[in-house]
Scaffold this active site. Structure first.
Site, PDB file in Angstrom:
ATOM      1  N   ARG A   1      -5.648 -46.157  -0.609  1.00 22.32           N
ATOM      2  CA  ARG A   1      -5.496 -45.309  -1.745  1.00 22.32           C
ATOM      3  C   ARG A   1      -6.696 -45.155  -2.600  1.00 22.32           C
ATOM      4  O   ARG A   1      -7.344 -45.668  -2.838  1.00 22.32           O
ATOM      5  CB  ARG A   1      -4.471 -46.022  -2.500  1.00 22.32           C
ATOM      6  CG  ARG A   1      -3.279 -46.110  -1.938  1.00 22.32           C
ATOM      7  CD  ARG A   1      -2.028 -46.828  -2.954  1.00 22.32           C
ATOM      8  NE  ARG A   1      -2.397 -48.184  -3.354  1.00 22.32           N
ATOM      9  CZ  ARG A   1      -1.886 -48.877  -4.270  1.00 22.32           C
ATOM     10  NH1 ARG A   1      -1.025 -48.141  -5.023  1.00 22.32           N
ATOM     11  NH2 ARG A   1      -2.180 -50.108  -4.613  1.00 22.32           N
TER      12      ARG A   1
ATOM     13  N   ASP B   1      11.451 -54.904  -7.573  1.00 27.58           N
ATOM     14  CA  ASP B   1      10.821 -55.279  -6.371  1.00 27.58           C
ATOM     15  C   ASP B   1      11.051 -56.852  -6.166  1.00 27.58           C
ATOM     16  O   ASP B   1      11.256 -57.180  -5.042  1.00 27.58           O
ATOM     17  CB  ASP B   1       9.195 -55.146  -6.504  1.00 27.58           C
ATOM     18  CG  ASP B   1       8.991 -53.692  -5.990  1.00 27.58           C
ATOM     19  OD1 ASP B   1       9.877 -52.725  -5.938  1.00 27.58           O
ATOM     20  OD2 ASP B   1       7.907 -53.434  -5.577  1.00 27.58           O
TER      21      ASP B   1
END
Ligand SMILES: Cc1cc2nc3c(=O)[nH]c(=O)nc-3n(C[C@H](O)[C@H](O)[C@H](O)COP(=O)(O)OP(=O)(O)OC[C@H]3O[C@@H](n4cnc5c(N)ncnc54)[C@H](O)[C@@H]3O)c2cc1C
Length: 462
Positions: free
Chosen positions: A194, A334
């Site tokens: 990324r 999450d």
């Protein structure tokens, strides 16, 4: 709204983790006058500048949890270049495969750190307790409250504990037991590189149109996503690669207390903390894209030189938790249902969780107040019963959708990376299948589901 944390309100809620889920829940509870405190292991607000997109269901959830959440997003959201997801054949032709309308100004991107910073501003000073890494939870206090014990030796007490502590959730381990495989996420055999590339460099590499809006480049065993963030000053780039090997961590060690959110560095597997990032390089990304079209390779060429981190993608598909709640403790975001990032829905689902939790906890609190001091039985016990029911209803109503996302995300990435039987050749099939997955996420009747959840809880409280 000012809240007296030890006042007359029947519940005090401890939220573990100051990510998007935890902070949204805190704001939702604040709006419903339920006292709370957020315990975050990072010592201060410190975030990686990863880009994130939030879809229409997420925006509706923001408004439902509290209008201030939506307002915070509006301050940082980047207008879409075009209201479409656009998939390109990144391998052969560099031509468009399919465009999916994301709704008018739907799925806007922002820097996750910018959004979190705005969200935290909404909370009264002192409600987020920094430097508090949860170690254990003790549930046997005489008044029925739970004690949270932190790594620094301090503790705190609450009636309800909500673990919003991310994919490596400590609360999940404590709820299910460290040896339970469901306490730990598993490797999806994908990793990513990324980067946020300066826009002037991006413009040189792919030109103004491709840099102005979201594009995805599909191909064999890899795919790339690009979109502008931070008012178009940088291009968010993620290169995902399939890895047929087991994840080989570089080293083993203690979890890094400074890391938060997407900045995944360590993860517990089989009860041990193992490194969750590896060292990679731009050359490594380029070699995964060997033979790809020059445009896709030019994007990978925007990754920084030298050592760069490669991030393993973990999820909870292989060993799901049977339930997100046990007694007066539960999991959200999450921590409950980490999915890979490929459908761009994890943060939105965390905000949806926050809507249900804030609503149901407030409803249970009203139930306690209605009982009054002379209520049914011992107040501590009754409070715990009502809190447990609220969390059980939350888990029941959220389970199917959130578990579905984890498998759907694996399906999506297989479509992007030409791993279905047609190896990416059937563009109509791609269009049909990917549309179905995204629409199920986006077209969710939150109001109806919340109404039904409230009715379910009301039924259980009588
Ligand atoms: C590359 C990538 C791209 C993504 N893109 C998107 C996207 O476009 N759209 C989208 O909706 N989602 C996206 N996601 C997913 C999204 O980022 C997550 O689903 C979301 O951030 C989860 O939020 P959370 O608050 O539940 O957990 P987290 O963000 O992980 O926050 C957990 C918090 O808990 C703290 N914590 C952890 N352990 C403890 C402890 N023991 N004690 C106290 N505090 C603790 C952590 O420091 C952290 O602050 C993406 C994810 C990745 C990796």
């Amino acid at each position: 709204m000012t809240i007296d944390p030890e006042g007359e309100a029947p519940f005090k809620v401890a939220i573990v983790g100051a990510g998007i889920t935890g902070i949204s829940l805190a704001i939702g509870l604040q709006a419903r006058n339920v006292p709370f405190a957020v315990y975050e292991r990072a010592r201060s607000f410190r975030e990686v500048g990863a880009g994130i997109g939030l879809s229409e269901n997420a925006e509706r959830a923001m408004t439902a949890v509290a209008p201030s959440v939506r307002e915070a997003f509006e301050k940082v959201a980047m207008p879409n270049g075009e209201d479409y997801f656009q998939w390109v054949d990144g391998f052969n032709t560099d031509r468009l495969i399919f465009r999916l309308h994301v709704g008018d100004n739907g799925f806007r991107g922002c820097r996750r750190s910018d959004f979190l910073e705005e969200l935290i501003k909404v909370l009264p000073e002192g409600t987020v307790k920094w430097g508090k890494e949860l170690r254990s939870i003790e549930e046997d206090s005489p008044d029925g409250r739970t004690t949270l014990v932190f790594k620094d030796g301090t503790d705190a007490r609450a009636d309800i504990v909500v673990g919003c502590d991310g994919i490596r959730s400590r609360v999940r381990q404590l709820l299910l037991g460290e040896q339970d495989p469901a306490s730990h996420a598993g490797y999806t055999h994908k990793y990513c590189f990324r980067s946020l590339a300066p826009m002037d460099e991006a413009l040189k590499a792919i030109g103004p149109y491709r840099a102005s809006t979201r594009f995805m480049y599909n191909g064999p065993d890899a795919h790339i996503i690009t979109y502008p963030v931070a008012e178009g000053s940088v291009l968010n780039i993620v290169v995902f690669v399939t890895d047929t090997n087991p994840w080989h961590p570089n080293s083993e060690g203690e979890s890094n207390a400074e890391n938060s959110g997407n900045n995944i560095t360590t993860i517990s597997t089989g009860g041990r903390n193992v490194t969750h990032t590896g060292k990679g390089s731009r050359e490594g990304a380029l070699s995964a894209l060997e033979g790809w079209h020059p445009t896709a390779r030019a994007i990978a060429g925007l990754l920084p030189t030298g050592d760069i981190e490669k991030w393993a993608v973990f999820d909870m598909l292989d060993h799901p938790a049977g339930s997100y709640a046990r007694g007066t403790t539960c999991l959200a975001g999450d921590a409950a249902h980490a999915a890979g990032p490929h459908l761009g829905a994890g943060a939105g689902f965390g905000i949806e969780d926050a809507v249900f939790l804030a609503t149901l906890i407030a409803q249970a609190a009203d139930g306690v107040k209605a009982d009054g001091p002379e209520g049914k039985g011992e107040l501590g016990t009754r409070k715990n019963e009502l809190a447990s029911e609220a969390l059980r209803v939350y888990s029941d109503v959220r389970y199917e959708r959130t578990q579905w996302l984890i498998g759907a995300t694996r399906d999506a990435v297989a479509l992007f990376q030409w791993q279905k039987d047609d190896r990416g050749a059937d563009h109509d099939r791609f269009a049909r299948e990917i549309t179905r997955l995204f629409h199920k996420i986006w077209h969710y009747d939150l109001d109806l589901e919340v109404k039904q959840a409230r009715a379910k809880l009301a039924g259980r409280l009588t």
